[in-house]
Design a protein around this motif. Structure first.
Motif, PDB file in Angstrom:
ATOM      1  N   LEU A   1       0.966  -1.158  -0.062  1.00 31.97           N
ATOM      2  CA  LEU A   1       0.078  -0.057  -0.099  1.00 31.97           C
ATOM      3  C   LEU A   1       0.881   1.076  -0.121  1.00 31.97           C
ATOM      4  N   TYR A   2       1.949   1.082   0.670  1.00 34.08           N
ATOM      5  CA  TYR A   2       2.819   2.302   0.701  1.00 34.08           C
ATOM      6  C   TYR A   2       4.174   1.902   0.515  1.00 34.08           C
ATOM      7  N   LYS A   3       4.544   2.650  -0.613  1.00 35.12           N
ATOM      8  CA  LYS A   3       5.966   2.338  -1.216  1.00 35.12           C
ATOM      9  C   LYS A   3       7.180   2.988  -0.579  1.00 35.12           C
ATOM     10  N   GLY A   4       8.367   2.681  -0.887  1.00 31.54           N
ATOM     11  CA  GLY A   4       9.703   3.152  -0.370  1.00 31.54           C
ATOM     12  C   GLY A   4       9.869   2.858   0.887  1.00 31.54           C
ATOM     13  N   LYS A   5      11.014   3.567   1.504  1.00 30.41           N
ATOM     14  CA  LYS A   5      11.430   3.235   2.807  1.00 30.41           C
ATOM     15  C   LYS A   5      10.279   3.407   4.084  1.00 30.41           C
ATOM     16  N   ILE A   6       9.326   4.099   3.760  1.00 36.90           N
ATOM     17  CA  ILE A   6       8.317   4.453   4.706  1.00 36.90           C
ATOM     18  C   ILE A   6       7.613   3.280   4.635  1.00 36.90           C
ATOM     19  N   GLY A   7       7.016   2.845   3.467  1.00 38.44           N
ATOM     20  CA  GLY A   7       6.303   1.816   3.640  1.00 38.44           C
ATOM     21  C   GLY A   7       6.953   0.468   4.031  1.00 38.44           C
ATOM     22  N   GLN A   8       8.241   0.324   3.849  1.00 34.91           N
ATOM     23  CA  GLN A   8       8.926  -0.886   4.639  1.00 34.91           C
ATOM     24  C   GLN A   8       9.040  -0.785   5.892  1.00 34.91           C
ATOM     25  N   ALA A   9       9.158   0.478   6.532  1.00 29.35           N
ATOM     26  CA  ALA A   9       9.429   0.736   7.994  1.00 29.35           C
ATOM     27  C   ALA A   9       7.958   0.602   8.637  1.00 29.35           C
ATOM     28  N   ALA A  10       6.892   0.879   7.869  1.00 27.98           N
ATOM     29  CA  ALA A  10       5.567   0.661   8.510  1.00 27.98           C
ATOM     30  C   ALA A  10       5.080  -0.825   8.304  1.00 27.98           C
ATOM     31  N   GLY A  11       5.841  -1.551   7.431  1.00 28.52           N
ATOM     32  CA  GLY A  11       5.416  -2.912   7.220  1.00 28.52           C
ATOM     33  C   GLY A  11       5.942  -3.649   8.390  1.00 28.52           C
ATOM     34  N   TYR A  64      -0.907   9.440   8.609  1.00 29.99           N
ATOM     35  CA  TYR A  64       0.481   9.878   8.484  1.00 29.99           C
ATOM     36  C   TYR A  64       0.641  10.214   7.120  1.00 29.99           C
ATOM     37  N   THR A  65       0.284   9.601   5.946  1.00 30.06           N
ATOM     38  CA  THR A  65       0.801   9.796   4.707  1.00 30.06           C
ATOM     39  C   THR A  65      -0.320  10.996   3.965  1.00 30.06           C
ATOM     40  N   TYR A  66      -1.718  10.903   4.363  1.00 32.63           N
ATOM     41  CA  TYR A  66      -2.583  11.744   3.619  1.00 32.63           C
ATOM     42  C   TYR A  66      -2.856  12.908   4.509  1.00 32.63           C
TER      43      TYR A  66
END
Length: 98
Positions: free
Chosen positions: A50-60, A84-86
């Motif tokens: 759902l959320y790409k990049g490093k922020i998505g990896q950290a959230a995962g 946080y994102t939107y």
């Protein structure tokens, strides 16, 4: 612009759905904690989709740990990430543009 808005609300819907699935373990006593072992890696992977990049990896990673630890299922990590994102990041971006 319309695509961004569609993605925004799609992620909100999916996030609420995934948070609901994560909280289902409270409904079934005894079996619930076992289901967390199955749901935790799936939830972590879904977050990275759902959320790409490093922020998505950290959230995962945070979502994986949160779903795995008993009692923390109540935390709506997908919804928090959406906010946080939107909501919060959007305000920060607008301040930078001004």
């Amino acid at each position: 612009m319309a695509e961004e808005k569609d993605l925004k609300y799609r992620n909100l819907f999916l996030g609420l759905l995934f948070d609901g699935i994560g909280m289902l373990s409270f409904v079934i006593p005894g079996i619930g904690e076992f289901s967390d072992v199955i749901w935790a890696p799936i939830a972590g992977w879904l977050m990275t989709r759902l959320y790409k990049g490093k922020i998505g990896q950290a959230a995962g990673l945070v979502t994986f740990v949160e779903e795995l630890i008993p009692g923390l299922d109540i935390i709506p990590s997908f919804t928090i990430m959406w906010l946080y994102t939107y909501v919060f990041s959007s305000k920060k971006d607008k301040k930078i543009e001004s």
